[in-house]
Design a protein around this motif. Structure first.
Motif, PDB file in Angstrom:
ATOM      1  N   LEU A  95       0.831  -1.202   0.000  1.00  0.00           N
ATOM      2  CA  LEU A  95       0.000   0.000   0.000  1.00  0.00           C
ATOM      3  C   LEU A  95       0.867   1.254   0.000  1.00  0.00           C
ATOM      4  O   LEU A  95       0.502   2.269  -0.604  1.00  0.00           O
ATOM      5  N   PHE A  96       2.015   1.188   0.668  1.00  0.00           N
ATOM      6  CA  PHE A  96       2.950   2.312   0.667  1.00  0.00           C
ATOM      7  C   PHE A  96       3.456   2.586  -0.747  1.00  0.00           C
ATOM      8  O   PHE A  96       3.478   3.736  -1.203  1.00  0.00           O
ATOM      9  N   MET A  97       3.841   1.532  -1.476  1.00  0.00           N
ATOM     10  CA  MET A  97       4.366   1.705  -2.832  1.00  0.00           C
ATOM     11  C   MET A  97       3.289   2.218  -3.780  1.00  0.00           C
ATOM     12  O   MET A  97       3.561   3.060  -4.645  1.00  0.00           O
ATOM     13  N   LEU A  98       2.068   1.739  -3.626  1.00  0.00           N
ATOM     14  CA  LEU A  98       0.967   2.228  -4.461  1.00  0.00           C
ATOM     15  C   LEU A  98       0.699   3.707  -4.204  1.00  0.00           C
ATOM     16  O   LEU A  98       0.478   4.486  -5.140  1.00  0.00           O
ATOM     17  N   ALA A  99       0.714   4.095  -2.922  1.00  0.00           N
ATOM     18  CA  ALA A  99       0.470   5.489  -2.578  1.00  0.00           C
ATOM     19  C   ALA A  99       1.603   6.387  -3.060  1.00  0.00           C
ATOM     20  O   ALA A  99       1.360   7.504  -3.536  1.00  0.00           O
ATOM     21  N   VAL A 100       2.843   5.910  -2.946  1.00  0.00           N
ATOM     22  CA  VAL A 100       3.990   6.694  -3.423  1.00  0.00           C
ATOM     23  C   VAL A 100       3.922   6.869  -4.932  1.00  0.00           C
ATOM     24  O   VAL A 100       4.214   7.956  -5.455  1.00  0.00           O
ATOM     25  N   ASN A 101       3.527   5.813  -5.652  1.00  0.00           N
ATOM     26  CA  ASN A 101       3.353   5.933  -7.104  1.00  0.00           C
ATOM     27  C   ASN A 101       2.340   7.014  -7.449  1.00  0.00           C
ATOM     28  O   ASN A 101       2.571   7.851  -8.320  1.00  0.00           O
ATOM     29  N   GLY A 136      17.404  18.144 -10.928  1.00  0.00           N
ATOM     30  CA  GLY A 136      17.770  17.000 -10.102  1.00  0.00           C
ATOM     31  C   GLY A 136      17.463  17.244  -8.633  1.00  0.00           C
ATOM     32  O   GLY A 136      16.932  16.362  -7.942  1.00  0.00           O
ATOM     33  N   TRP A 137      17.795  18.436  -8.140  1.00  0.00           N
ATOM     34  CA  TRP A 137      17.462  18.787  -6.758  1.00  0.00           C
ATOM     35  C   TRP A 137      15.952  18.810  -6.542  1.00  0.00           C
ATOM     36  O   TRP A 137      15.452  18.370  -5.494  1.00  0.00           O
ATOM     37  N   LEU A 138      15.215  19.331  -7.528  1.00  0.00           N
ATOM     38  CA  LEU A 138      13.753  19.364  -7.432  1.00  0.00           C
ATOM     39  C   LEU A 138      13.176  17.960  -7.369  1.00  0.00           C
ATOM     40  O   LEU A 138      12.279  17.679  -6.562  1.00  0.00           O
ATOM     41  N   ALA A 139      13.697  17.070  -8.193  1.00  0.00           N
ATOM     42  CA  ALA A 139      13.229  15.681  -8.191  1.00  0.00           C
ATOM     43  C   ALA A 139      13.522  15.014  -6.852  1.00  0.00           C
ATOM     44  O   ALA A 139      12.681  14.299  -6.294  1.00  0.00           O
ATOM     45  N   GLY A 140      14.732  15.252  -6.326  1.00  0.00           N
ATOM     46  CA  GLY A 140      15.085  14.676  -5.037  1.00  0.00           C
ATOM     47  C   GLY A 140      14.201  15.183  -3.915  1.00  0.00           C
ATOM     48  O   GLY A 140      13.758  14.403  -3.046  1.00  0.00           O
ATOM     49  N   LEU A 141      13.915  16.482  -3.915  1.00  0.00           N
ATOM     50  CA  LEU A 141      13.031  17.065  -2.903  1.00  0.00           C
ATOM     51  C   LEU A 141      11.620  16.500  -3.023  1.00  0.00           C
ATOM     52  O   LEU A 141      10.956  16.209  -2.015  1.00  0.00           O
ATOM     53  N   THR A 142      11.171  16.332  -4.267  1.00  0.00           N
ATOM     54  CA  THR A 142       9.827  15.787  -4.499  1.00  0.00           C
ATOM     55  C   THR A 142       9.706  14.381  -3.935  1.00  0.00           C
ATOM     56  O   THR A 142       8.733  14.059  -3.236  1.00  0.00           O
ATOM     57  N   TRP A 143      10.679  13.539  -4.213  1.00  0.00           N
ATOM     58  CA  TRP A 143      10.652  12.173  -3.685  1.00  0.00           C
ATOM     59  C   TRP A 143      10.688  12.162  -2.162  1.00  0.00           C
ATOM     60  O   TRP A 143      10.014  11.350  -1.515  1.00  0.00           O
ATOM     61  N   THR A 144      11.479  13.059  -1.577  1.00  0.00           N
ATOM     62  CA  THR A 144      11.573  13.129  -0.117  1.00  0.00           C
ATOM     63  C   THR A 144      10.226  13.468   0.507  1.00  0.00           C
ATOM     64  O   THR A 144       9.783  12.823   1.474  1.00  0.00           O
ATOM     65  N   VAL A 145       9.540  14.472  -0.048  1.00  0.00           N
ATOM     66  CA  VAL A 145       8.240  14.884   0.483  1.00  0.00           C
ATOM     67  C   VAL A 145       7.206  13.783   0.266  1.00  0.00           C
ATOM     68  O   VAL A 145       6.412  13.465   1.168  1.00  0.00           O
ATOM     69  N   ALA A 148       7.844  10.939   2.682  1.00  0.00           N
ATOM     70  CA  ALA A 148       7.564  11.344   4.065  1.00  0.00           C
ATOM     71  C   ALA A 148       6.064  11.362   4.348  1.00  0.00           C
ATOM     72  O   ALA A 148       5.620  10.951   5.429  1.00  0.00           O
ATOM     73  N   LEU A 149       5.277  11.830   3.371  1.00  0.00           N
ATOM     74  CA  LEU A 149       3.829  11.899   3.570  1.00  0.00           C
ATOM     75  C   LEU A 149       3.190  10.519   3.632  1.00  0.00           C
ATOM     76  O   LEU A 149       2.083  10.367   4.176  1.00  0.00           O
ATOM     77  N   ARG A 150       3.860   9.497   3.095  1.00  0.00           N
ATOM     78  CA  ARG A 150       3.281   8.151   3.065  1.00  0.00           C
ATOM     79  C   ARG A 150       3.876   7.216   4.125  1.00  0.00           C
ATOM     80  O   ARG A 150       3.479   6.052   4.193  1.00  0.00           O
ATOM     81  N   ILE A 151       4.790   7.735   4.944  1.00  0.00           N
ATOM     82  CA  ILE A 151       5.352   6.931   6.026  1.00  0.00           C
ATOM     83  C   ILE A 151       4.268   6.358   6.954  1.00  0.00           C
ATOM     84  O   ILE A 151       4.407   5.226   7.440  1.00  0.00           O
ATOM     85  N   PRO A 152       3.161   7.103   7.230  1.00  0.00           N
ATOM     86  CA  PRO A 152       2.118   6.534   8.099  1.00  0.00           C
ATOM     87  C   PRO A 152       1.603   5.168   7.655  1.00  0.00           C
ATOM     88  O   PRO A 152       1.166   4.370   8.489  1.00  0.00           O
ATOM     89  N   LEU A 153       1.655   4.880   6.368  1.00  0.00           N
ATOM     90  CA  LEU A 153       1.182   3.585   5.889  1.00  0.00           C
ATOM     91  C   LEU A 153       2.109   2.453   6.322  1.00  0.00           C
ATOM     92  O   LEU A 153       1.692   1.294   6.361  1.00  0.00           O
ATOM     93  N   LEU A 154       3.360   2.790   6.639  1.00  0.00           N
ATOM     94  CA  LEU A 154       4.300   1.776   7.087  1.00  0.00           C
ATOM     95  C   LEU A 154       4.251   1.570   8.600  1.00  0.00           C
ATOM     96  O   LEU A 154       4.771   0.577   9.113  1.00  0.00           O
ATOM     97  N   THR A 155       3.637   2.513   9.312  1.00  0.00           N
ATOM     98  CA  THR A 155       3.620   2.458  10.778  1.00  0.00           C
ATOM     99  C   THR A 155       2.269   2.047  11.342  1.00  0.00           C
ATOM    100  O   THR A 155       2.116   1.982  12.556  1.00  0.00           O
ATOM    101  N   THR A 156       1.306   1.768  10.469  1.00  0.00           N
ATOM    102  CA  THR A 156      -0.049   1.455  10.912  1.00  0.00           C
ATOM    103  C   THR A 156      -0.444   0.057  10.458  1.00  0.00           C
ATOM    104  O   THR A 156      -0.126  -0.354   9.342  1.00  0.00           O
TER     105      THR A 156
END
Length: 325
Positions: A95-101, A136-145, A148-156
């Motif tokens: 579910l985390f990977m689907l949400a990140v996609n 490249g920096w923009l892409a890296g920042l985008t992936w980070t955000v 981070a927003l989908r981490i809750p799916l890994l902790t629940t």
């Protein structure tokens, strides 16, 4: 949208009543997998000179790879009546990977559209002169955000034991009396990351159209026409893939909170929501169309690959014939 604890009195259908979702996802994979593999090959081996928007499109391909890995497990689960057999840990990861996609696709589609917008409407803006390093920096920042927003799916714990049907169900959207904070973050991100970029896309389309109307002839008009085609295609894909799930999801929440006695309407809206989630996977199938409209380099590389394949196919019989002489 149900959970083993703190469940609401009105429960949606526990198992899918139609084969729409698995069949639709299978078609998406059959069509989308070759297209995305071809796109990945072109970006990796056929494009020699990269530009900022090319890098953004490549990250969109990377996001689709997450979908290619994850969707087969959802197809298998749907075909077994929503029975998840892959364990709790993989439920969270899947579910985390689907949400990140989903989040990454939305982010990079919006970034590509904004890149087209600034180059047409504000050609002298610093964003219009973004370098490959900045992209490249923009892409890296985008992936980070996005991650981070989908981490809750890994902790629940998202794996529910359905005692009535004697199955385990893996769902990221559940119905609670008291929604946990981590899941609230997931819900808010799901809605906000769709509606805000959608408004931006509509704004970009309108502004580029206005710029086109001010010009009558010239090469600049042709550039604007190409830009608006790209933004319109992105807006179209975005609308049909992501907007239905938000509308039906918000509709279900509205019925649940305002019309609590309307259980039939709630179940119907939840059923529509679950079906519309299958549309979110459609973006992976349609994204190759975006690459063709958004990047002339990708389009030229694709044409070159097709022409080369056709040429090799045509000369092979001639070579065989000469060999037999």
């Amino acid at each position: 949208m149900s959970e083993a604890t703190n469940e609401t009195p009105c429960q949606p259908t526990d198992t899918p009543e139609t084969l729409f979702e698995p069949i639709f996802m299978i078609i998406e994979m059959i069509v989308g997998l070759p297209g995305n593999m071809l796109a990945l090959w072109i970006f990796c081996f056929r494009i020699k000179f990269w530009k900022p928007h090319t890098l953004l499109l490549f990250n969109l391909v990377v996001a689709d790879v997450l979908l290619v890995i994850s969707v087969p497990f959802r197809i298998a689960t749907s075909l077994q009546g929503d029975f998840w057999v892959f364990g709790q840990a993989w439920c969270r990861v899947n579910l985390f990977m689907l949400a990140v996609n989903r989040s990454a696709s939305i982010a990079f589609m919006t970034a590509v559209a904004l890149d087209r917008y600034f180059k047409v409407v504000h050609p002298h803006h610093c964003i219009s002169h973004m370098t490959l390093t900045h992209a490249g920096w923009l892409a890296g920042l985008t992936w980070t955000v996005v991650i981070a927003l989908r981490i809750p799916l890994l902790t629940t714990n998202l794996l529910k034991q359905n005692e009535t049907a004697n199955i385990s169900q893996c769902r990221s959207f559940n119905s609670y009396k008291e929604i946990p904070l981590a899941i609230q973050v997931h819900y808010v991100a799901f809605v906000a990351e769709t509606l805000l970029p959608w408004i931006l896309l509509l704004f970009c389309s309108a502004r580029i159209t206005c710029s086109l109307r001010k010009l009558r002839i010239g090469s600049q008009k042709n550039n604007i026409q190409r830009a608006i085609r790209a933004v319109v295609v992105i807006s179209f894909v975005f609308t049909i893939c992501f907007i239905p799930s938000v509308i039906t999801g918000l509709g279900a929440m509205y019925i649940k909170r305002v019309h609590r006695g309307s259980c039939t309407s709630y179940k119907l809206m939840i059923k529509c929501f679950m079906m519309s989630l299958a549309l979110t996977y459609l973006n992976s199938t349609l994204n190759p169309v975006i690459y063709c409209f958004s990047s002339s380099m990708f389009r030229d590389a694709l044409k070159s690959a097709i022409c080369r394949a056709s040429f090799v196919k045509n000369i092979r019989p001639a070579k065989n014939k000469d060999t037999n002489l």
